[in-house]
Design a protein around this motif. Structure first.
Motif, PDB file in Angstrom:
ATOM      1  N   GLY A 133      -1.403   1.767  -7.937  1.00  0.00           N
ATOM      2  CA  GLY A 133      -1.209   0.401  -7.459  1.00  0.00           C
ATOM      3  C   GLY A 133      -0.645  -0.531  -8.504  1.00  0.00           C
ATOM      4  O   GLY A 133       0.165  -1.415  -8.201  1.00  0.00           O
ATOM      5  N   SER A 185      -2.849   5.025  -3.772  1.00  0.00           N
ATOM      6  CA  SER A 185      -2.872   3.560  -3.861  1.00  0.00           C
ATOM      7  C   SER A 185      -3.774   3.096  -4.995  1.00  0.00           C
ATOM      8  O   SER A 185      -3.456   2.158  -5.726  1.00  0.00           O
ATOM      9  CB  SER A 185      -3.340   2.961  -2.534  1.00  0.00           C
ATOM     10  N   ASP A 236      -1.249   9.434   0.915  1.00  0.00           N
ATOM     11  CA  ASP A 236      -2.166   8.627   0.115  1.00  0.00           C
ATOM     12  C   ASP A 236      -3.513   9.305  -0.061  1.00  0.00           C
ATOM     13  O   ASP A 236      -4.168   9.170  -1.089  1.00  0.00           O
ATOM     14  CB  ASP A 236      -2.335   7.252   0.783  1.00  0.00           C
ATOM     15  N   LYS A 240       0.841  -1.190   0.000  1.00  0.00           N
ATOM     16  CA  LYS A 240       0.000   0.000   0.000  1.00  0.00           C
ATOM     17  C   LYS A 240       0.883   1.249   0.000  1.00  0.00           C
ATOM     18  O   LYS A 240       1.889   1.316   0.698  1.00  0.00           O
ATOM     19  CB  LYS A 240      -0.904   0.009   1.234  1.00  0.00           C
ATOM     20  N   SER A 293      -8.063   6.942  -0.608  1.00  0.00           N
ATOM     21  CA  SER A 293      -6.678   6.495  -0.812  1.00  0.00           C
ATOM     22  C   SER A 293      -6.348   6.624  -2.292  1.00  0.00           C
ATOM     23  O   SER A 293      -6.207   5.626  -3.005  1.00  0.00           O
ATOM     24  CB  SER A 293      -6.488   5.055  -0.328  1.00  0.00           C
TER      25      SER A 293
END
Length: 494
Positions: A469, A465, A412, A275, A462
């Protein structure tokens, strides 16, 4: 005796299921529908400001944009290139700002729309700016307003006593509780009531309301989080829930072949689940984030297509598009054009900036020692100051909002702080994670990731992320070998 101010109101008729305390349908005219569609014109930064001012002591969360906006509020002026940089982010301006004067309830009385300023030495300097906080090349503050005759302003050719802002002609509309707007007709009302299970209209009641600014702002809250915003606003009077609680999982946009690299970032991730905790970045990435605050809600929705579900914004957006027979010409979708002074060096390709109009000065014979601006060619062409640099800037790339040569930390959930005021040690201590559990990865982002970030900023808590990601390298788990005394063979553990 001075006349007392009377708050503008618009009428709304609610068809209500009294037993369930639920709005079945609403009937409205142009005035209310124009206000409803005006939500789509609002820059996302303006939406955050309006909702926070409306709720005052209560926290209103719109994805990560609330944190991003607060970062601008909290950041010291020393971290911005000029005072105008902070002003244009806290009070975003758009190309359609003149239209706000035409709404019966104006929820965005923008300051400084189509205004121009010069220094007291205008006759010799011949420079002007859209911001009164800009400085002239002579060093003086450009705080003297210079006029533009009405004939030279961009006028709305469709303006008349019959038309609304979005709709040509006088119509009555029906609006469902989830904000599907259609032209009123008996056939459509019968079909809608039947589909909702209300064949017996005698069981339904009517309420005629006069809607003011307070109710409109509450409705603006509810379109982000509720599937029944009319009921929640006018019957239950509920407040906004966090947007991130009702969003569905995002499907990231896939990067195209040979897509240009926009920026490079250092990403600090947690090894356990990879994360993103925060990124360390240069000023260009922060400029990109801050530009998002000036993007209208309509444009963000155009960019994302049907990739997200968020309250009733989709229904409202589709309704405006479906009324194509009676609507006025709108700006083409899938691009967003901002005023010229929002241009930055690293620009998200879907966000473009308008080319500045050419103005000339002329002497105003009605006022002694006074000048006006005109679009008609005269002897003196004006030189415009880039409000982000306080001097004439002819660079096509434009300047940025924050100071050059500055490093930033972005969390984030998009809290932005200059690295000079947020040490690495403080960040590590904040997360309460062992240093062995952290990892730094270098990534590059392109247009695809920038679009993912814009989308995620609206619907999640978030954003980094969610957007990056797929760029994080998942390291294989380390294997350890031990001896199994029973089988007398080596045992591999992960």
């Amino acid at each position: 005796m001075a006349q007392s101010f009377k708050e503008p109101k618009v009428s709304l008729r609610l068809i209500v299921d009294e037993e369930k305390n639920k709005v079945v349908l609403a009937e409205a005219g142009n005035d209310f529908v124009d206000v409803l569609f005006s939500f789509l014109m609002l820059p996302i930064g303006t939406i955050v400001r309006l909702l926070e001012n409306h709720r005052k002591s209560e926290t209103v969360t719109v994805g990560c944009f609330s944190n991003l906006y607060k970062s601008v509020v909290d950041m010291d002026m020393d971290n911005f290139e000029t005072a105008a940089c902070k002003e244009m982010l806290l009070y975003p301006r758009g190309l359609k700002d003149e239209l706000w004067k035409r709404f019966k309830i104006n929820i965005n009385p923008t300051v400084g729309v189509n205004k121009f300023y010069t220094c007291p030495n205008f006759a010799s300097c011949n420079m002007c700016s859209n911001f009164s906080s800009s400085k002239c090349k002579c060093g003086r503050l450009m705080n003297k307003e210079i006029l533009i005759p009405e004939a030279d302003k961009v006028a709305d050719n469709m303006k008349n006593d019959v038309d609304g802002v979005f709709i040509r002609g006088r119509y009555s509309f029906i609006i469902t509780d989830d904000l599907k707007v259609s032209v009123d007709s008996t056939g459509l009302v019968l079909k809608t009531l039947g589909s909702l299970g209300y064949a017996d209209v005698s069981k339904l009641g009517e309420r005629l309301l006069d809607i003011g600014l307070g109710e409109v702002l509450t409705l603006l809250e509810c379109i982000f989080s509720s599937n029944t915003p009319l009921t929640d606003t006018f019957l239950k009077k509920q407040r906004l829930h966090d947007v991130s609680q009702i969003s569905k999982q995002l499907s990231p946009r896939v990067k195209e072949k040979d897509e240009a690299v926009l920026l490079s970032l250092d990403v600090i991730v947690k090894k356990e689940d990879m994360k993103v905790l925060y990124v360390e970045c240069c000023e260009d990435f922060v400029d990109l984030l801050f530009t998002f605050l000036a993007v209208p809600l309509e444009s963000i929705w155009d960019f994302t297509g049907n990739n997200i579900t968020l309250g009733c914004i989709g229904n409202l957006h589709r309704s405006l598009s479906d009324l194509s027979v009676i609507k006025k010409t709108r700006v083409s979708s899938f691009s967003c054009t901002l005023p010229c002074y929002y241009r930055c060096r690293k620009q998200f390709p879907m966000i473009t900036t308008q080319e500045p109009r050419v103005y000339y000065r002329f002497s105003n014979s009605n006022v002694r020692h006074s000048y006006c601006l005109t679009t008609k060619h005269t002897t003196r062409r004006m030189t415009f100051v880039d409000p982000k640099s306080d001097y004439c800037d002819r660079s096509k790339d434009g300047k940025g909002f924050v100071k050059r040569g500055t490093k930033f930390i972005v969390s984030d959930d998009l809290i932005v702080t200059p690295k000079i005021s947020s040490s690495t040690f403080s960040m590590l201590k904040k997360f309460q994670i062992l240093t062995d559990d952290l990892e730094v990865q270098a990534i590059t982002i392109s247009n695809a990731e920038a679009l993912n970030l814009l989308t995620a900023s609206l619907v999640t808590s978030s954003a980094l992320s969610s957007a990056f990601g797929n760029l994080i390298v998942k390291k294989p788990k380390e294997e350890t070998v031990s001896w199994n005394p029973v089988s007398k063979k080596p045992k591999v553990e992960t």
